[in-house]
Design an enzyme around this catalytic site. Structure first.
Site, PDB file in Angstrom:
ATOM      1  N   ALA A  66       0.869  -1.169   0.000  1.00 62.40           N
ATOM      2  CA  ALA A  66       0.000   0.000   0.000  1.00 62.40           C
ATOM      3  C   ALA A  66       0.909   1.223   0.000  1.00 62.40           C
ATOM      4  CB  ALA A  66      -0.861  -0.013   1.251  1.00 62.40           C
ATOM      5  N   GLY A 112       0.613  -5.019   0.920  1.00 61.63           N
ATOM      6  CA  GLY A 112      -0.583  -5.069   0.075  1.00 61.63           C
ATOM      7  C   GLY A 112      -0.319  -5.679  -1.302  1.00 61.63           C
ATOM      8  N   GLU A 115      -0.502  -9.316  -0.768  1.00 65.43           N
ATOM      9  CA  GLU A 115      -1.919  -9.592  -0.488  1.00 65.43           C
ATOM     10  C   GLU A 115      -2.730  -9.601  -1.786  1.00 65.43           C
ATOM     11  OE1 GLU A 115      -1.840  -6.510   2.742  1.00 65.43           O
ATOM     12  OE2 GLU A 115      -3.035  -8.014   3.776  1.00 65.43           O
ATOM     13  N   GLU A 135       4.495  -5.372   7.253  1.00 67.83           N
ATOM     14  CA  GLU A 135       3.658  -4.405   7.978  1.00 67.83           C
ATOM     15  C   GLU A 135       4.090  -4.170   9.426  1.00 67.83           C
ATOM     16  OE1 GLU A 135       2.467  -6.544   5.769  1.00 67.83           O
ATOM     17  OE2 GLU A 135       0.811  -5.658   4.639  1.00 67.83           O
TER      18      GLU A 135
END
Ligand code: CO8
Length: 256
Positions: A66, A112, A115, A135
């Site tokens: 992200a 992300g 993911e 993270e």
């Protein structure tokens, strides 16, 4: 359709979606998530497309996570909302799409980004790929489904190790733990992903759609029941008539 952060190419039943922010290693900012969500919704109903390949622009990164630059002014509500919108509008949409999505992981797949790859149905990686969930180095946890999908793919112990240590693993190690199916040189990655996509595209779209739904229920109590139900439903659909007739007539099936 034109986008700021992604590219879409459709060639003979195969759509290639490229996340194209190489200067930020293809990090997922809000706009990119929105554009991806739009493109997958469009591809879902595009009858010309049978298989989708998702990859990253440039030769360094699939998606490096992200976009951390957007995080600084978030509060609890905003962060939870962003995770929810991302999961509902994109990650879950990909996982439950009516056609297969192959992630071609051509470099960093972090946070992300990993993911996103895990929401896809199949993962191929290039030799230079590095995969991880960093993270906790940011004081966070995976927020786009990583705590749920990684244990299903590699088991709880290895998932915990990856999440707690935040370490990146190599493409070879990712293959060893079945996080990716195959590893190829960077030059070969898209070629091999397209080869697989072409093989899949020859098969029954109706059968594949039901298979996606059944496999997605495989770790729930409804899995076996769903498989029987979908198996029955396919007997009322035209692909089954074409597939079985083609076998009996000793010819290749042509699925519409
Ligand atoms: N977000 C924003 N920008 C990024 C990101 C990112 N995730 N990753 C890289 N960039 C940018 C860098 O800031 C740099 O930009 P600039 O040139 O303007 O400084 C550019 O991309 C190139 O990066 P580097 O210079 O750092 O390249 P290196 O080759 O030295 O390093 C790394 C590559 C190791 C990948 C390094 O960039 C890195 O560690 N990136 C961050 C990886 C990371 O921590 N990802 C996880 C993010 S958190 C997350 O994904 C949470 C998901 C759940 C969200 C839930 C809802 C919000």
């Amino acid at each position: 359709m034109t986008f700021e952060n992604i590219q879409l190419v459709i060639e003979e039943k195969i759509a290639i979606v490229t996340i194209d922010r190489p200067k930020s290693l293809n990090a997922l900012n809000k706009n990119t998530i929105q554009e991806l969500s739009t493109v997958f919704q469009e591809l879902k109903s595009n009858k010309e497309v049978r298989v989708i390949i998702l990859t990253g622009g440039g030769d360094k990164s699939f998606v490096a996570g992200a976009d951390i630059k957007e995080f600084s002014d978030f509060n609890q509500e905003k962060a939870e909302e962003l995770a929810r919108v991302g999961q509902e509008s994109l990650f879950n949409v990909i996982e439950n799409l009516n056609k297969p999505v192959i992630a071609a992981i051509n470099g960093f797949a972090l946070g992300g980004g990993l993911e996103l790859a895990m929401a896809c149905h199949i993962r191929y990686a290039s030799e230079n790929a590095k995969l991880g969930l960093p993270e906790v180095t940011l004081g966070l946890i995976p927020g786009y489904g990583g705590t749920q999908r990684l244990p299903k793919l590699v088991g709880k112990g290895l998932a915990n190790e990856m999440i707690f240590s935040a370490k990146m693993i190599s493409a070879e190690r990712a293959k060893e733990i079945t996080l990716v199916n195959e590893v190829f040189s960077q030059e070969e990655l898209l070629i091999k992903a397209k080869e697989l996509a072409n093989t899949v595209a020859k098969n029954s779209p109706q059968g594949i759609e039901k298979a996606i739904q059944a496999v997605n229920l495989s770790d729930t109590e409804q899995g076996f029941l769903a498989e029987m139900k979908y198996f029955g439903e396919l007997f009322e659909m035209e692909d089954k008539t074409e597939g079985v007739n083609a076998f009996l007539e000793k010819r290749k099936p042509v699925f519409k």
